[in-house]
Write an enzyme that holds these catalytic residues in place. Sequence first.
Site, mmCIF file in Angstrom:
data_model
loop_
_atom_site.group_PDB
_atom_site.id
_atom_site.type_symbol
_atom_site.label_atom_id
_atom_site.label_comp_id
_atom_site.label_asym_id
_atom_site.label_seq_id
_atom_site.Cartn_x
_atom_site.Cartn_y
_atom_site.Cartn_z
ATOM 1 C CG HIS A 63 -14.195 36.028 -23.385
ATOM 2 N ND1 HIS A 63 -15.375 35.938 -22.677
ATOM 3 C CD2 HIS A 63 -13.215 35.774 -22.490
ATOM 4 C CE1 HIS A 63 -15.102 35.647 -21.416
ATOM 5 N NE2 HIS A 63 -13.802 35.535 -21.272
ATOM 6 C CG ASP A 64 -11.804 32.633 -21.867
ATOM 7 O OD1 ASP A 64 -10.840 33.139 -22.489
ATOM 8 O OD2 ASP A 64 -11.970 32.761 -20.647
ATOM 9 C CE LYS A 67 -9.320 30.576 -19.930
ATOM 10 N NZ LYS A 67 -9.919 31.144 -18.723
ATOM 11 C CG HIS A 92 -7.019 31.335 -23.904
ATOM 12 N ND1 HIS A 92 -6.180 31.876 -22.981
ATOM 13 C CD2 HIS A 92 -8.129 32.120 -23.887
ATOM 14 C CE1 HIS A 92 -6.741 32.926 -22.427
ATOM 15 N NE2 HIS A 92 -7.925 33.100 -22.963
ATOM 16 C CG HIS A 116 -10.278 37.799 -24.015
ATOM 17 N ND1 HIS A 116 -10.233 36.927 -25.076
ATOM 18 C CD2 HIS A 116 -9.980 37.069 -22.921
ATOM 19 C CE1 HIS A 116 -9.935 35.722 -24.633
ATOM 20 N NE2 HIS A 116 -9.767 35.774 -23.323
ATOM 21 C CG HIS A 117 -6.172 37.326 -22.106
ATOM 22 N ND1 HIS A 117 -6.377 37.498 -20.753
ATOM 23 C CD2 HIS A 117 -6.910 36.246 -22.456
ATOM 24 C CE1 HIS A 117 -7.187 36.560 -20.298
ATOM 25 N NE2 HIS A 117 -7.538 35.790 -21.306
ATOM 26 C CG ASP A 145 -12.158 37.790 -18.941
ATOM 27 O OD1 ASP A 145 -12.833 36.950 -18.320
ATOM 28 O OD2 ASP A 145 -11.050 37.520 -19.455
HETATM 29 FE FE LIG Z 1 -9.289 34.384 -21.747
#
Ligand SMILES: [Fe+2]
Length: 281
Positions: A63-64, A67, A92, A116-117, A145
């Site tokens: 998911h990240d 980044k 991101h 996811h955010h 998360d």
């Molecule tokens: Fe994230």
Amino acid sequence: MKKIEIHNHLLKSLIALASVIEARDPYTGGHIWRVSRYSVLLGMRYGLDKNYQFVLELGSMVHDLGKVGVSDGILNKNGPLSDQEFQVVRQHPVVGGEIGQNHTLYPLIRYSILEHHERVDGTGYPARLDGDSITIWGKITAIADTFDALTSPRPYRPALPVDQALSILSEEKGKQFDPHLVDLFLSIAKSDKLTPILGHAGENRLLLSCPACGPLIVPRPDIQDGEILQCPSCTGRFRVHRAGDTFQLEFTGSKSGVYVPRPDDGLIRYVLKRKRKTVTL
Ligand SMILES: [Fe+2]
């Protein structure tokens, strides 16, 4: 409906990238494995079939990806971010989508990356989606998360106890998180199912504690007695004393001053072992 074939080399490239991005932050060892496990438990409790459980397993693990576009100075900053730095961080999920969009497995991972955010009250980022416009993948990854971030140590605080982390999830019902999914996660927490995940970086792969920094060192699954391990935070080098499943770390007296993030071969093997041949979406 579209059938997508899951080839090993596709998975290897994704997990190698996701794990090396995770390793850039010394405080997130094992995070992507734990987020993936929490997500799958929640997906199962919600009633997703095996096909969709794998979508969640993979999406929440990577998911990240975006980044990679956030500099080390911002990613590892030990203090509040400035508005400008926060603007970079908020990008991101979009950067992750741009990285993944030409990948064959993108249909499986896109929603965990992009959403996811997002928050169910519509104040999240990057798209300010709300309620049902956020997919189940995005909603579940967000809970997993956050729970892992709360129950893991940070440079400015120790890991929160599970009960305190669960209270924070509860307080965020209908604001940050889908209320029904939070209730399901609370019911999972009442069983013993979270215990083998908390403080681990893989199945039976307990995070080792640097005497100076806390539980941050991710051991390889096949680590041997006498090997030297490095703490990603203080860069101290430790000799492993292994007796069965218990480990002790003895400081060698040396610190290299640098830490080089590397892909996690143990995690790649773990994912390949569990993969499905095809996924239908
Ligand atoms: Fe994230």
